[in-house]
Design a protein around this motif. Structure first.
Motif, PDB file in Angstrom:
ATOM      1  N   VAL A   6       0.882  -1.161   0.014  1.00 35.85           N
ATOM      2  CA  VAL A   6      -0.003  -0.016   0.149  1.00 35.85           C
ATOM      3  C   VAL A   6       0.852   1.173  -0.122  1.00 35.85           C
ATOM      4  CG1 VAL A   6      -0.109   0.100   2.390  1.00 35.85           C
ATOM      5  CG2 VAL A   6      -1.983   1.188   1.143  1.00 35.85           C
ATOM      6  N   TYR A   7       2.024   1.007   0.423  1.00 41.64           N
ATOM      7  CA  TYR A   7       2.892   2.410   0.772  1.00 41.64           C
ATOM      8  C   TYR A   7       3.536   2.869  -0.679  1.00 41.64           C
ATOM      9  CZ  TYR A   7       2.590   2.285   5.644  1.00 41.64           C
ATOM     10  OH  TYR A   7       1.878   2.168   6.922  1.00 41.64           O
ATOM     11  N   TRP A   8       3.301   2.133  -1.850  1.00 48.64           N
ATOM     12  CA  TRP A   8       3.670   2.607  -3.218  1.00 48.64           C
ATOM     13  C   TRP A   8       2.657   4.111  -3.472  1.00 48.64           C
ATOM     14  CZ3 TRP A   8       8.060   2.492  -5.361  1.00 48.64           C
ATOM     15  CH2 TRP A   8       8.771   1.187  -5.218  1.00 48.64           C
ATOM     16  N   GLY A   9       1.479   4.012  -2.972  1.00 46.55           N
ATOM     17  CA  GLY A   9       0.646   4.878  -3.162  1.00 46.55           C
ATOM     18  C   GLY A   9      -0.221   4.481  -4.495  1.00 46.55           C
ATOM     19  N   GLU A  10      -1.482   5.050  -4.489  1.00 47.61           N
ATOM     20  CA  GLU A  10      -2.320   4.820  -5.353  1.00 47.61           C
ATOM     21  C   GLU A  10      -1.788   5.187  -6.894  1.00 47.61           C
ATOM     22  OE1 GLU A  10      -7.057   5.165  -5.199  1.00 47.61           O
ATOM     23  OE2 GLU A  10      -5.951   5.774  -3.502  1.00 47.61           O
ATOM     24  N   SER A  16       0.184   0.304  11.538  1.00 47.55           N
ATOM     25  CA  SER A  16       0.694   0.983  10.122  1.00 47.55           C
ATOM     26  C   SER A  16       1.659  -0.165   9.456  1.00 47.55           C
ATOM     27  CB  SER A  16       1.457   2.268  10.457  1.00 47.55           C
ATOM     28  OG  SER A  16       2.710   1.733  11.231  1.00 47.55           O
ATOM     29  N   LEU A  17       1.725  -1.116   9.980  1.00 47.55           N
ATOM     30  CA  LEU A  17       2.615  -2.272   9.115  1.00 47.55           C
ATOM     31  C   LEU A  17       1.749  -2.785   8.104  1.00 47.55           C
ATOM     32  CD1 LEU A  17       4.516  -3.902  12.243  1.00 47.55           C
ATOM     33  CD2 LEU A  17       5.242  -2.311  10.797  1.00 47.55           C
ATOM     34  N   ASP A  18       2.200  -2.979   6.836  1.00 45.27           N
ATOM     35  CA  ASP A  18       1.532  -3.392   5.753  1.00 45.27           C
ATOM     36  C   ASP A  18       1.281  -4.949   5.716  1.00 45.27           C
ATOM     37  OD1 ASP A  18       3.963  -4.118   4.868  1.00 45.27           O
ATOM     38  OD2 ASP A  18       4.215  -2.856   3.135  1.00 45.27           O
ATOM     39  N   TRP A  19       0.941  -5.789   4.531  1.00 48.03           N
ATOM     40  CA  TRP A  19       0.823  -7.214   4.556  1.00 48.03           C
ATOM     41  C   TRP A  19       2.164  -7.813   4.735  1.00 48.03           C
ATOM     42  CZ3 TRP A  19       2.777 -10.418   0.750  1.00 48.03           C
ATOM     43  CH2 TRP A  19       3.548  -9.802  -0.387  1.00 48.03           C
TER      44      TRP A  19
END
Ligand SMILES: [Zn+2]
Ligand SMILES: [Zn+2]
Length: 251
Positions: A77-81, A153-156
Motif C-alpha cells: 500500500v505504501y507505493w501509493g495509488e 501501520s505495518l503492511d501485509w
C-alpha cells in the motif's frame, strides 16, 4: 621530605607500568587489525539473491558495500495509488507513501567475513540490515518504544515508513513466509534467513539468543556457516514474527 619522595617514586613506577601496558595493548590490536583487513575477492553466493534493480553490491577490501535505492520489488500500500505495485490494504493505518518520502536510498558496508568472537552488540534504531528486496530491515523497536505502538501501520509484509526509509520489522511475507528463504544481510555481515533452515528443511532447534546457529545453507555449497533465522515465536499482538531483535554476533 622523605615520604614525599616515596610517593613520587611510586607514581613514577605506576606511570611506567601504564606505559608498558599500553605498548602491549597497541601491539595486540595491530595484530588483530591485520586479520580484519583480509582481502576478499569473491562475493558470497547469497548476494545473488538480492534485487539487482535496487542494489549495487561490490567488494572493497575486506568489506562488502551495498548501495540500494531502498525501493522494494514487491507490492505494498505504501507505493501509493497509481503505482504499478500499489496494493490496496484498507486496514493499514497509513504513514506517508514511499514515493512521497524524500529519500529511501541507503549505503551500508559490512564485513565480508563476520567477526564471530563471542562478543555481542545491541541493535539500534534505524537500518540494521538490507533485505533481498532492496529495502531496509529494522529491529523490534519503534521510536522510543516497542513495536506495538506502530503495529497498525505495518503492511501485509510487516513494513511501513517510519518516517524515513520504507522498512520491515516483521517476517517479510513478500519473500519469506514460513520457509528457509534468504531475508537479507545485517550490518555485522551475517545473513538472515526465514524461520526454517535449508540444512534440515525444518525450524532449527539449536538457535542462540540472536536466532543464530552454524550449519550449511542453500548458498554455502555444503560448508557450515554462522547465520541468523527469524525466530519462530509470534511477536506480541502483531500475529507475526520479528525479523531480527539482536544482538549482533558478527561485529
Ligand atoms: Zn518502523
Ligand atoms: Zn540455519
Amino acid at each position: 621530605m622523605k615520604s614525599i619522595f616515596k610517593i613520587s617514586a611510586v607514581s613514577a613506577s605506576v606511570i611506567f607500568l601504564m606505559i608498558a601496558c599500553s605498548t602491549d595493548d597497541s601491539s595486540t590490536s595491530s595484530t588483530t587489525s591485520v586479520d580484519d583487513d583480509e582481502i576478499v575477492t569473491e562475493l558470497h553466493a547469497a548476494y545473488s539473491a538480492f534485487n539487482s534493480e535496487a542494489t549495487t553490491i561490490y567488494i572493497d577490501g575486506s568489506q562488502v558495500v551495498i548501495e540500494t535505492t531502498g525501493l522494494p520489488n514487491h507490492e505494498t500500500v505504501y507505493w501509493g495509488e497509481g503505482h504499478e505495485l500499489y496494493r490496496e490494504e484498507p486496514d493499514v493505518a497509513l504513514t506517508p507513501s514511499i514515493m512521497s518520502s524524500n529519500n529511501n536510498a541507503v549505503t551500508i558496508s559490512v564485513d565480508a567475513t563476520p567477526n564471530l568472537t563471542g562478543n555481542t552488540v545491541a541493535t539500534q534504531l534505524n537500518t540494521i540490515g538490507i533485505a533481498v528486496s532492496g529495502a531496509s530491515i529494522f529491529n523490534d523497536q519503534e521510536g522510543a518504544g516497542d513495536l506495538d505502538q506502530a503495529a497498525a501501520s505495518l503492511d501485509w509484509t510487516g513494513a511501513h515508513i517510519g518516517p524515513g526509509v520504507y522498512h520491515y520489522h516483521l517476517e517479510p511475507k513478500a519473500f519469506t513466509d514460513d520457509d528457509d528463504n534468504l531475508v537479507g544481510v545485517l550490518l555485522d555481515g551475517v545473513f538472515l534467513y526465514g524461520r526454517k533452515c535449508s540444512a534440515t528443511g525444518d525450524y532449527p532447534t539449536d538457535l542462540d539468543a540472536s536466532g543464530g546457529h552454524t550449519t550449511s545453507t542453500q548458498y554455502t555449497d555444503g560448508e557450515e556457516e554462522y547465520h541468523y533465522h527469524i525466530i519462530n515465536e509470534l511477536y506480541s499482538n502483531t500475529g507475526s514474527y520479528v525479523a531480527f531483535a539482536g544482538p549482533y554476533q558478527g561485529y
